[in-house]
Design an enzyme around this catalytic site. Structure first.
Site, PDB file in Angstrom:
ATOM      1  N   PRO A  85      35.752 -30.916 -39.426  1.00 55.20           N
ATOM      2  CA  PRO A  85      35.155 -30.965 -40.760  1.00 55.20           C
ATOM      3  C   PRO A  85      34.260 -29.763 -40.990  1.00 55.20           C
ATOM      4  O   PRO A  85      33.410 -29.443 -40.152  1.00 55.20           O
ATOM      5  CB  PRO A  85      34.334 -32.264 -40.750  1.00 55.20           C
ATOM      6  CG  PRO A  85      34.154 -32.627 -39.320  1.00 55.20           C
ATOM      7  CD  PRO A  85      35.254 -31.961 -38.536  1.00 55.20           C
ATOM      8  N   ASP A 137      26.969 -21.892 -29.840  1.00 55.78           N
ATOM      9  CA  ASP A 137      28.239 -22.431 -30.350  1.00 55.78           C
ATOM     10  C   ASP A 137      29.425 -21.535 -29.987  1.00 55.78           C
ATOM     11  O   ASP A 137      30.498 -22.021 -29.619  1.00 55.78           O
ATOM     12  CB  ASP A 137      28.174 -22.581 -31.873  1.00 55.78           C
ATOM     13  CG  ASP A 137      27.154 -23.618 -32.304  1.00 55.78           C
ATOM     14  OD1 ASP A 137      26.326 -24.027 -31.472  1.00 55.78           O
ATOM     15  OD2 ASP A 137      27.186 -24.022 -33.482  1.00 55.78           O
TER      16      ASP A 137
HETATM   17  O1  PMV Z   1      25.354 -26.758 -37.047  1.00 52.59           O
HETATM   18  P1  PMV Z   1      26.079 -25.878 -36.105  1.00 52.59           P
HETATM   19  O2  PMV Z   1      27.279 -26.532 -35.517  1.00 52.59           O
HETATM   20  O3  PMV Z   1      26.409 -24.571 -36.753  1.00 52.59           O
HETATM   21  O4  PMV Z   1      25.058 -25.583 -34.899  1.00 52.59           O
HETATM   22  C1  PMV Z   1      23.867 -24.869 -35.123  1.00 52.59           C
HETATM   23  C2  PMV Z   1      22.996 -24.840 -33.893  1.00 52.59           C
HETATM   24  C3  PMV Z   1      21.631 -24.179 -34.122  1.00 52.59           C
HETATM   25  O5  PMV Z   1      20.909 -24.286 -32.901  1.00 52.59           O
HETATM   26  C4  PMV Z   1      20.844 -24.869 -35.220  1.00 52.59           C
HETATM   27  C5  PMV Z   1      21.776 -22.704 -34.501  1.00 52.59           C
HETATM   28  C6  PMV Z   1      22.269 -21.811 -33.366  1.00 52.59           C
HETATM   29  O6  PMV Z   1      22.807 -20.732 -33.681  1.00 52.59           O
HETATM   30  O7  PMV Z   1      22.103 -22.161 -32.183  1.00 52.59           O
END
Ligand code: PMV
Length: 320
Positions: A85, A137
């Site tokens: 998603p 990520d």
């Molecule tokens: O929301 P996502 O899946 O894009 O994860 C972001 C994770 C954060 O720690 C908020 C940002 C990052 O780059 O680590």
């Protein structure tokens, strides 16, 4: 460059502990999901296209940045397909950036690039698109499995690579996870990661309490790594709840998520639940003795819920 085609796929992820704090150099612990994004690329091409349409830099901002930073080879025809998603905070932008870089490098080199090269370039792509990011990520999307990111090298864990940006450095490690009954649920509320990261930055820059919360999340993540070694589900659940409270106080919770987190915790046998990823909407993760009961309870509330089975598969690339 002659005629060449490449294909790549990369997994989504969930963050068990440490989102947001990892941007400030605290550790984080994440695992790759079975759900993936696939990208195909062909050269030569008459125009740069994504899914047979001229590249829309707004809609495909991560692909546009990847091309701007890492491509000097004329037009390329790209196609994408996703099982994740979008805006769900389960790593769709990182999986897309990683698979796109995997394709571009393979087209340039005629062979898949080393994983560390892709992880670094995919991180630069996310960073430039969002204005701030950690390599969490994109590292999970490249490596698959379970990944511990830490400012220092950790004993007893396989070191994958080190990524630096400005004054910060992150060491990526592969760790072995015990079997964990986890559920992921998407609230259906979309929020941009960049906005949530910027919101936390404003809080942390102005407020010593904000910096305390970031450090508290770091301490929770370190405790979580220890609890995982003993598969202490009760402790892990408590730590997830505490991590959620910190994120709530930082301002990245959302009413729709709060309702789902509380509903997951009400199901008998649930050890803990927290938002996962950037928040502001997006998804939660719950650790539960009866994952199916949690899935059903959350589905009744309109969430898209599924078991978070970790996948060992990271980036996969082929060239022809
Ligand atoms: O929301 P996502 O899946 O894009 O994860 C972001 C994770 C954060 O720690 C908020 C940002 C990052 O780059 O680590």
């Amino acid at each position: 460059m002659g005629s060449r085609s490449a294909a790549a796929s990369a997994p989504g992820k969930v963050i068990l502990f440490g989102e947001h704090a990892v941007v400030y150099g605290e550790p984080s612990l994440s695992l790759a999901l079975h759900r993936r994004i696939r990208v195909w690329g062909d050269v030569p091409a008459d125009a740069t296209t994504v899914n047979r349409e001229a590249l829309d830099e707004h809609r495909f901002s991560y692909i546009a940045t990847a091309l701007r930073l890492h491509w000097r080879d004329g037009h390329v025809r790209l196609r994408t397909e996703t099982e994740l998603p979008q805006g769900g905070h389960v790593g769709s932008s990182a999986a897309l950036s990683t698979a796109t870089i995997g394709v571009l490098f393979a087209l340039q080199r005629g062979t898949p690039a080393p994983a560390a090269d892709v992880a670094r370039a995919a991180f630069e792509t996310e960073y430039a698109t969002q204005g701030a990011a950690s390599p969490n990520d994109t590292t999970v999307a490249t490596a698959g499995g379970a990944v511990l990111l830490s400012p220092q090298r950790e004993a007893g864990a396989e070191h994958l690579w080190r990524i630096e940006k400005g004054e910060r450095a992150w060491n990526a490690h592969r760790i072995t996870l015990p079997d964990l009954p986890l559920v992921v649920a998407h609230s259906g509320v979309r929020a941009r990661t960049a906005d949530q990261v910027a919101k936390v930055k404003r809080f942390v820059d102005k407020n010593a309490f904000g910096r305390d919360l970031i450090q508290e999340i770091g301490a929770i993540t370190r405790e979580g790594v220890e609890a995982l070694k003993h598969r202490d589900l009760v402790r892990l659940g408590e730590l997830m709840n505490r991590n959620h409270t910190c994120l709530h106080t930082l301002g990245v919770d959302a009413p729709a998520l709060t309702r789902l987190v509380e509903a997951a915790r009400r199901v008998p046998g649930t050890f803990g639940a927290k938002l996962t990823g950037a928040g502001g909407g997006g998804s939660l993760i719950a650790l539960a003795e009866r994952p199916q009961a949690v899935i059903e309870a959350l589905q009744r509330m309109g969430a898209q819920a599924f078991p978070a089975e970790p996948s060992p598969r990271g980036l996969e690339v082929s060239v022809s």
